[in-house]
Scaffold this motif. Structure first.
Motif, PDB file in Angstrom:
ATOM      1  N   VAL B 274       0.836  -1.213   0.000  1.00  0.00           N
ATOM      2  CA  VAL B 274       0.000   0.000   0.000  1.00  0.00           C
ATOM      3  C   VAL B 274       0.866   1.256   0.000  1.00  0.00           C
ATOM      4  O   VAL B 274       0.652   2.190  -0.790  1.00  0.00           O
ATOM      5  CB  VAL B 274      -0.945  -0.002   1.228  1.00  0.00           C
ATOM      6  CG1 VAL B 274      -1.702   1.316   1.321  1.00  0.00           C
ATOM      7  CG2 VAL B 274      -1.911  -1.183   1.158  1.00  0.00           C
ATOM      8  N   LEU B 275       1.846   1.274   0.895  1.00  0.00           N
ATOM      9  CA  LEU B 275       2.657   2.485   1.036  1.00  0.00           C
ATOM     10  C   LEU B 275       3.553   2.699  -0.186  1.00  0.00           C
ATOM     11  O   LEU B 275       3.767   3.831  -0.619  1.00  0.00           O
ATOM     12  CB  LEU B 275       3.489   2.436   2.329  1.00  0.00           C
ATOM     13  CG  LEU B 275       2.687   2.342   3.633  1.00  0.00           C
ATOM     14  CD1 LEU B 275       3.612   2.516   4.838  1.00  0.00           C
ATOM     15  CD2 LEU B 275       1.570   3.375   3.711  1.00  0.00           C
ATOM     16  N   ARG B 277       2.856   1.883  -3.192  1.00  0.00           N
ATOM     17  CA  ARG B 277       1.941   2.436  -4.186  1.00  0.00           C
ATOM     18  C   ARG B 277       1.734   3.935  -3.953  1.00  0.00           C
ATOM     19  O   ARG B 277       1.831   4.755  -4.853  1.00  0.00           O
ATOM     20  CB  ARG B 277       0.600   1.718  -4.012  1.00  0.00           C
ATOM     21  CG  ARG B 277      -0.149   1.471  -5.263  1.00  0.00           C
ATOM     22  CD  ARG B 277      -1.162   0.355  -5.032  1.00  0.00           C
ATOM     23  NE  ARG B 277      -2.159   0.715  -4.030  1.00  0.00           N
ATOM     24  CZ  ARG B 277      -2.784  -0.169  -3.231  1.00  0.00           C
ATOM     25  NH1 ARG B 277      -2.471  -1.449  -3.316  1.00  0.00           N
ATOM     26  NH2 ARG B 277      -3.689   0.226  -2.379  1.00  0.00           N
ATOM     27  N   ARG B 278       1.494   4.260  -2.690  1.00  0.00           N
ATOM     28  CA  ARG B 278       1.191   5.661  -2.390  1.00  0.00           C
ATOM     29  C   ARG B 278       2.404   6.575  -2.554  1.00  0.00           C
ATOM     30  O   ARG B 278       2.276   7.688  -3.065  1.00  0.00           O
ATOM     31  CB  ARG B 278       0.635   5.778  -0.964  1.00  0.00           C
ATOM     32  CG  ARG B 278      -0.749   5.159  -0.874  1.00  0.00           C
ATOM     33  CD  ARG B 278      -1.389   5.366   0.478  1.00  0.00           C
ATOM     34  NE  ARG B 278      -2.727   4.773   0.466  1.00  0.00           N
ATOM     35  CZ  ARG B 278      -3.542   4.725   1.496  1.00  0.00           C
ATOM     36  NH1 ARG B 278      -3.150   5.252   2.664  1.00  0.00           N
ATOM     37  NH2 ARG B 278      -4.739   4.191   1.401  1.00  0.00           N
TER      38      ARG B 278
END
Lengths: 756, 289
Positions: B274-275, B277-278
C-alpha cells in the motif's frame, strides 16, 4: 425543582489547578523526610511457580542496605476490599509459598538510596519450582486446569447470578432473537503518577502513611489488619494524586512494605513504582468474554436478555468481585428488559490482577449491549436511535432488585445527540469511507453495597465557620484529580452564601478529617459527599438562623436564607446580617464554643445498587482508510444527563478525559503479552492516545434534577467512559461493513473483515 | 534501572573527540542522547565514558548549496532540520521525516545523524535519505572517508563505523530536474509514535517515463531495506497506476518483516504494498510539477 444558583453550575477553576500547573503541588514522591530510606520490590519472573527458598543474605550485607523482607517476615495476614466475605481476601503483601503472575511481589529492600536498593534486588536468590501457567479464560475453566489457589479448585472465585421474569418464555415469544459472543481486552488505567508511598513510624509505634491512593480509609483499615495493628494507630494521608481511575483503590504491597519496614528500622521509607512496573504488574481493566442473547418483538420492543460473562481476573481477586457483580447490573441498565438473566464468573489466570477501572464492568458489559442494539437495529430495519428511544428507561422505571430510577434524561439525550450530529443525513447518505455510529451509557452515582463492611456512614463532612466570614470544610473524600475538592467547596459555598475563596478545605487525612469515607470510586463523591456537606451546612444554618432570628426579633414564621455573604429573612432581605457577624452571634450564644457541625450521608431505602443513575448518548464520525485499515475519528457529539451540572468546566474535563480513554480502549491500547509476560511496558509501545490524537467534540448537558442528589446532581466521572468504544465500533461498521465484537478495533481486523 | 556512573567529556574539536575515543575504547559518542540515555536507563547499557559532540563548534551546521546540495551536521537538531527554509524548499520529504520523528521534546534534543547512527530499522529519517542517495561523512584515526548511506547500516544497532570513527555529517545531493520524493509511515497511534512500517522513494521522470527510482522500506528487516526488483518494474517504463500497483506487490514480496509489539509480519507485508503504491504516485505527482 430547579433553583437559581450563584456558584453551582458555573465554570469554577479547579482548587488544585494553579499548584499543578506551576509544579508546586506536592505528590507522594516529592516527600522527603530526614533519614528516609528508599524501597524497591523484587518481583516474580515466572507466571506460576512455587517458592522453594529465598536467600536474602547477600542483599542484606550490601553496604547501604538497611532492611530486606520476604513474606516469611510478615504476619502473613491476607487482605482484600471485600471484608464482609473474608473468603474473597486472597492476597498477601508479599508472596507466601507461591507466585501467580510475572511481577508478583516476592521481597522488598530498603536502602539509603534507590540505586542501592535496586542493586540489592539482584542479590536476592529465589529458588522457584515452575508450575504450568494459564493465560486465558477458556484454559482456566477447563477440567484439570492448573489451580492457582488451593481454596479454589476450578479457578472460578466469584459467581454472581441475577434472574427475573421468565427468560426462556420471553425468547420463545420473541419475533427476533440475537446471540453474539464479545471479547473485550484489558487496558491500563495509565494514571500519570505511578503509585508511591512514604511511611513513618513514631516512637509509640504508630504509623503515618502518605500514599497515592483513592481510598485513604480503606488503606488505613486494611493496613492495620494486615500489620496486626489497631486502626487508630494508623494514619493515612493522601497528598496530591495524579490520577487513579480505579487502579489505586486497594491496599497495595508497597504501602504495607513501607509501613512494615518503617516500623522495623525506625526510619521513614519511600517506595515509588516505575512506569515499567505499572505496565508489567499494575492493575488493569478486566478482559471479559461475554455471551449475550437478546429478544425483540417485530416492532423493536425488547423482550429480554440472557447475559453470561467470564471475567479474566488475573492472579488475585483485587476488585474483581465488585466488577463481577456490577457487570451484571449494568447489563440490565439503559433499556427496559422485562426478563433478564445474568451469570457472571470471575476466573483466575496467571496474569497481573485486573481490578476496578473507570466504568467498573460497564465499558465491557455495555460494549456488548450497545453493539447488539446496533446489530438488532440493522436486522430489524429500525433506526438505531429509534430502537433505543422505544426501549429507553425513563424516570420512574423500576429495575428489579436494583432501584427505581428517580431521574432520567436518556430519551432527550438521544434526540439531542441525533440533532447535533446531523445523524439522519450522515447515517443514510454516507460518503465513501466515512461512517457514523452511536453508543450510549447509564451509570451509578456511587454504590449502596457495603462489602467493605464500614461501621461508619458512607460519607462525612465537618464544617467550621468563623466570625471573619470564612469556613473550613473537612472531608475524607479523596481528590485524585477528578476535582471533588472544588465541587464540594462549591456546594458548601452555595449553601452558605459564601465565595469560593472564603472556604478552606482539608481533605483525605484519616486522623483529622471526619470518619469515614469509602473513597473515590464508583462515581460516588459528588452524590455521597455532596450530601454530607449539605447536611453539615444545613445544621450550621440552623444555628445561624436561630441567632439572627433572635437578634432581629423575627416572627417564628420567617424563613431565612444565606446569600452573597449575608444571612437574612427571605421576606425582608434588607434586614440581613453579614455571615461573619451571624457566626459571632451564634458563638456568643454558645458561650464561646466554636460553631462546628458534622454532616453524614448513607444511601438508605435506595435499593441494593445505587441511589441515582446517569444517562447519555454519544455519536462518533469516522473515516477509515480502506487500504491501511487506519481509523481516524473526525468528531464526537455527546449529550448526557448528570442531573444538575455543579461545575461546567469540570464536567467537560471529565468528558474530554473519557473520550481520550475510550479512544484508546476502542482503537489502540492493549497489553501485548506472551505466556504471561507483558512485552510493551512503556508509553512508546503501550499506545495510549495523546492530546494530538483526540478529535474535536461537542457536548450538550441534558439537565435533570435528581431528588436524591445534592442540589440535583448525579455522577459525571465514569459513565462517560462507556459509549466511546461502541460508538466508534458502530461507525467503523457503517464505514466498512466490519462489525467488531473483539476489541480493540485494529487496522488488521478491519482489513480482514471489511466488505467493499 | 540504575544509571551506571560514567565519565563525561565534551571535546571542542572532532580531532579531540577522536583521540578521546582512541584512548578510551569503551567510550560512546553522544549527540542528543535521546536514544543512548534511554538504553542506559532502561535497557541495561552500562557505559564508563560518554563523549558529547555538542561542544564541537560548527558541527550543528545545516548548509545548502545550489550545486553541492545539502549537508546536515552531526549535532543539527531534528527540530532545526524540520523547519529549515532550504530543506523545506528543496528537500521537503527530509523535513517531513524529521518533523515526524518522535515528539517535540525529542526533536529539540535529538539529531538526524543520531537517528541514523542508532541504526534502528524503524528510524524515520533513514528511508528518505537512502532514497535520495545520501552519503555520510566519517572522520576517524585514519582520516576522512565517505560512505553511501545504503552501505552504512549493517543490522539493528550496527553500522559501518570503525572503532574511534565519528559521523560528522550527512550529505544529500540535489534532486535532479523532474524528480520527486515521498515518505509515508504507519503506526498504531496517529501522532507521536514509532513507525511500524515506512516506505520512501525518489522518482525521476522523463516525460511520463520513470527514468530512475530508488525505493526503501523501513521497519521491515534488520535495516531499512532497498527493494530493487520493485524498482526494476517501474524503471524505464511509463509510470502508470497499473505499474505502480505491480511495484507495490513486488516490494511487499521483497520485504522481510517480523511480528513484534508494533505490528504483525502479515500486516507489515500488506502495508509495504500500500505504502509503496502511495509514495510512488505522490513522488510521480511531485516530479511532474
Amino acid at each position: 425543582m430547579k433553583k437559581d444558583f450563584s456558584i453551582v453550575g458555573k465554570s469554577v477553576p479547579r482548587n488544585d489547578g494553579k499548584a499543578k500547573a506551576t509544579g508546586t503541588a506536592t505528590y507522594t514522591d516529592d516527600i522527603k523526610l530526614p533519614g528516609m530510606l528508599h524501597g524497591k520490590i523484587l518481583r516474580s519472573p515466572f507466571p506460576h511457580a512455587r517458592i522453594l527458598n529465598i536467600d536474602t543474605s547477600r542483599a542484606a550485607s550490601l553496604p547501604g542496605v538497611k532492611c530486606v523482607i520476604t513474606g516469611e517476615d510478615t504476619p502473613k495476614i491476607k487482605y482484600g476490599n471485600w471484608r464482609l466475605f473474608p473468603d474473597t481476601q486472597d492476597e498477601y503483601p508479599l508472596a507466601i509459598d507461591k507466585v501467580r503472575f510475572i511481577g508478583d511481589e516476592v521481597a522488598a529492600v530498603a536502602a539509603v538510596d534507590a540505586d542501592t536498593a535496586e542493586e540489592a534486588l539482584e542479590l536476592i536468590k529465589v529458588d522457584y519450582e515452575e508450575l504450568p501457567g494459564i493465560f486465558d479464560i477458556d484454559s482456566a475453566i477447563k477440567e484439570g486446569a492448573p489451580v492457582l489457589h488451593d481454596y479454589c479448585p476450578g479457578n472460578i472465585s466469584v459467581n454472581r447470578k441475577i434472574h427475573y421474569g421468565d427468560i426462556e418464555k420471553a425468547f420463545a415469544e420473541s419475533d427476533y432473537v440475537r446471540e453474539d459472543v464479545f471479547n473485550v481486552h484489558a487496558v491500563s488505567p495509565a494514571y500519570l503518577e505511578p503509585c508511591a508511598a512514604v511511611a513513618q513510624c513514631d516512637l509509640d509505634g504508630r504509623i503515618t502513611l502518605w500514599t497515592s491512593t483513592q481510598v485513604p480509609y480503606i488503606v488505613q483499615c486494611l493496613l492495620a489488619s494486615t500489620m496486626g495493628m489497631r486502626e487508630n494507630d494508623v494514619r493515612v494521608i493522601k497528598p496530591f494524586v495524579g490520577g487513579g481511575f480505579g487502579g489505586k483503590m486497594e491496599l497495595r504491597t508497597w504501602e504495607f512494605c513501607a509501613a512494615f519496614i518503617a516500623k522495623k528500622t525506625g526510619r521513614p521509607v519511600k517506595f515509588t513504582m516505575t512506569r515499567e512496573e505499572e505496565f508489567l504488574a499494575g492493575r488493569r481493566r478486566h478482559a471479559m468474554k461475554l455471551y449475550s442473547k437478546v429478544g425483540f418483538k417485530k416492532d423493536g420492543t425488547l423482550t429480554g436478555k440472557d447475559l453470561r460473562i467470564y471475567l479474566d481476573g488475573g492472579g488475585y481477586n483485587a476488585m474483581g468481585p465488585t466488577a463481577t457483580f456490577l457487570c451484571g447490573t449494568f447489563g440490565a441498565m439503559l433499556y427496559r428488559y422485562p426478563n433478564y438473566r445474568f451469570w457472571g464468573q470471575h476466573v483466575y489466570t496467571n496474569k497481573p490482577p485486573a481490578s476496578a477501572m473507570r466504568g467498573f464492568g460497564a465499558p465491557q458489559s455495555l460494549f456488548a449491549t450497545e453493539s447488539q442494539m446496533n446489530i438488532a437495529a440493522e436486522e430489524l430495519g429500525i433506526d438505531p436511535i429509534e430502537l433505543r428511544i422505544k426501549n429507553a428507561q425513563v424516570t420512574g422505571d423500576e429495575i428489579p432488585d436494583v432501584a427505581t430510577i428517580s431521574s432520567c434524561g436518556f430519551i432527550e439525550a438521544l434526540q439531542k445527540a441525533a440533532e447535533m450530529s446531523g445523524w439522519k443525513e450522515k447515517r443514510y447518505s454516507p460518503k465513501p469511507g466515512q461512517g457514523i455510529g452511536i453508543g450510549c451509557y447509564s451509570f451509578i452515582s456511587g454504590g449502596v453495597f457495603n462489602w467493605f463492611n464500614t461501621q461508619f456512614p458512607f460519607s462525612a463532612a465537618e464544617v467550621r465557620v468563623f466570625d471573619d466570614g470564612t469556613a473550613h470544610l473537612l472531608t475524607m473524600a479523596a481528590d485524585i484529580g477528578q476535582g471533588c475538592d472544588t465541587v464540594l467547596k462549591q456546594i458548601l459555598a452555595e449553601e452558605l452564601g459564601l465565595k469560593m475563596e472564603d472556604i478552606r478545605i482539608t481533605s483525605a487525612d484519616t486522623s483529622t478529617t471526619p470518619q469515614a469515607d469509602l473513597g473515590a470510586w464508583g462515581s460516588r463523591l459528588t452524590m455521597m459527599n455532596g450530601n454530607a456537606v449539605l447536611d453539615a451546612a444545613k445544621k450550621i444554618k440552623a444555628q445561624l438562623f436561630g441567632a439572627v432570628s433572635a437578634r432581629q426579633n423575627l416572627n417564628v414564621i420567617h424563613e431565612l436564607g444565606c446569600k452573597d455573604g449575608m444571612v437574612f429573612p427571605k421576606s425582608r432581605p434588607d434586614r440581613g446580617i453579614p455571615f461573619g457577624e451571624a457566626v459571632a452571634m451564634a458563638q456568643k450564644a454558645n458561650r464561646g464554643e466554636p460553631l462546628v457541625e458534622r454532616g453524614y450521608y448513607t444511601p438508605r431505602d435506595k435499593g441494593l445498587v445505587t441511589p441515582a443513575f446517569s444517562f447519555g448518548a454519544q455519536i462518533s464520525e469516522v473515516e477509515v482508510d480502506k487500504d491501511t485499515g487506519v481509523v481516524r475519528v473526525k468528531k464526537f457529539w455527546t449529550a448526557h444527563d448528570c442531573g444538575t451540572v455543579i461545575n461546567q468546566m469540570a464536567v467537560e474535563g471529565q468528558l474530554e478525559g473519557s473520550i481520550q480513554m475510550g479512544l484508546g480502549y476502542a482503537l489502540s491500547e492493549q497489553f501485548v503479552m506472551e505466556d504471561g509476560k507483558t512485552l510493551n511496558t512503556n508509553f512508546l509501545d503501550y499506545k495510549m492516545p495523546n492530546a494530538m490524537d483526540v478529535p474535536p467534540s461537542e457536548v450538550a448537558h441534558i439537565e435533570t434534577y435528581e431528588p436524591e442528589g445534592p442540589m440535583g446532581a448525579k455522577e459525571a466521572g465514569e459513565g462517560l467512559a462507556i459509549p466511546t468504544a461502541p460508538a466508534i465500533a458502530d461507525a467503523v461498521h457503517h464505514a466498512t461493513g466490519y462489525r467488531c465484537k473483539d476489541l480493540p478495533i485494529t487496522p488488521e481486523k478491519i482489513l480482514a473483515g471489511k466488505k467493499d | 534501572m540504575r544509571l551506571s556512573h560514567f565519565d563525561y567529556y565534551a571535546p571542542t574539536t572532532v580531532a579531540d573527540a577522536i583521540s578521546l575515543l582512541q584512548s578510551k575504547p569503551d567510550a560512546h559518542v553522544m549527540a542528543g542522547g535521546t536514544d543512548l540515555l534511554i538504553k542506559m536507563r532502561h535497557a541495561g547499557l552500562k557505559l564508563k565514558t560518554i563523549i558529547s559532540l555538542k561542544s564541537i563548534s560548527g558541527l550543528n551546521t545545516i548548509a545548502f548549496d545550489e550545486t553541492k546540495g545539502l549537508t546536515i551536521g552531526a549535532t543539527a537538531l531534528l527540530a532545526d532540520v524540520a523547519i529549515h527554509p532550504d530543506i523545506l524548499k528543496y528537500y521537503p520529504t527530509v523535513a517531513q521525516a524529521a518533523r515526524g520523528t518522535a515528539n517535540v521534546q525529542v526533536r529539540n534534543m535529538g539529531t538526524v545523524i543520531g537517528n541514523l547512527c542508532n541504526a534502528s530499522p524503524a528510524a524515520d529519517n533513514a528511508p528518505t535519505l537512502l532514497a535520495m542517495g545520501a552519503e555520510v561523512h566519517i572522520q576517524g584515526p585514519s582520516g576522512k572517508r565517505t560512505v553511501p548511506l545504503d552501505q552504512f547500516f549493517k543490522g539493528p544497532g550496527m553500522t559501518a563505523l570503525e572503532p574511534a570513527e565519528i559521523v560528522t555529517a550527512v550529505h544529500v545531493p540535489r534532486l535532479t530536474p523532474h524528480s520527486g520524493t515521498a515518505y509515508i509511515s504507519l503506526s498504531a497511534r496517529g501522532q507521536l509514535d514509532c513507525s511500524a512500517v515506512g516506505v520512501a522513494t525518489m522518482v525521476t521522470l522523463k516525460e511520463k517515463v520513470c527514468e530512475d527510482t530508488r525505493i526503501f522500506v523501513g521497519a521491515c528487516g534488520p535495516t531499512p531495506i532497498r527493494v530493487p526488483k520493485a524498482e526494476t518494474i517501474v524503471r524505464g517504463k511509463e509510470l502508470t497506476d497499473d505499474l505502480i500497483d505491480q511495484a507495490g506487490v513486488q516490494a511487499s514480496a521483497e520485504a522481510t518483516p517480523i511480528t513484534d509489539v508494533r505490528a504483525s509480519a502479515d500486516y507489515r507485508e500488506k502495508m509495504v504494498a500500500v505504502l509503496t503504491r502511495r509514495v510512488l504516485s505522490q513522488a510521480r505527482k511531485r516530479a511532474s510539477e
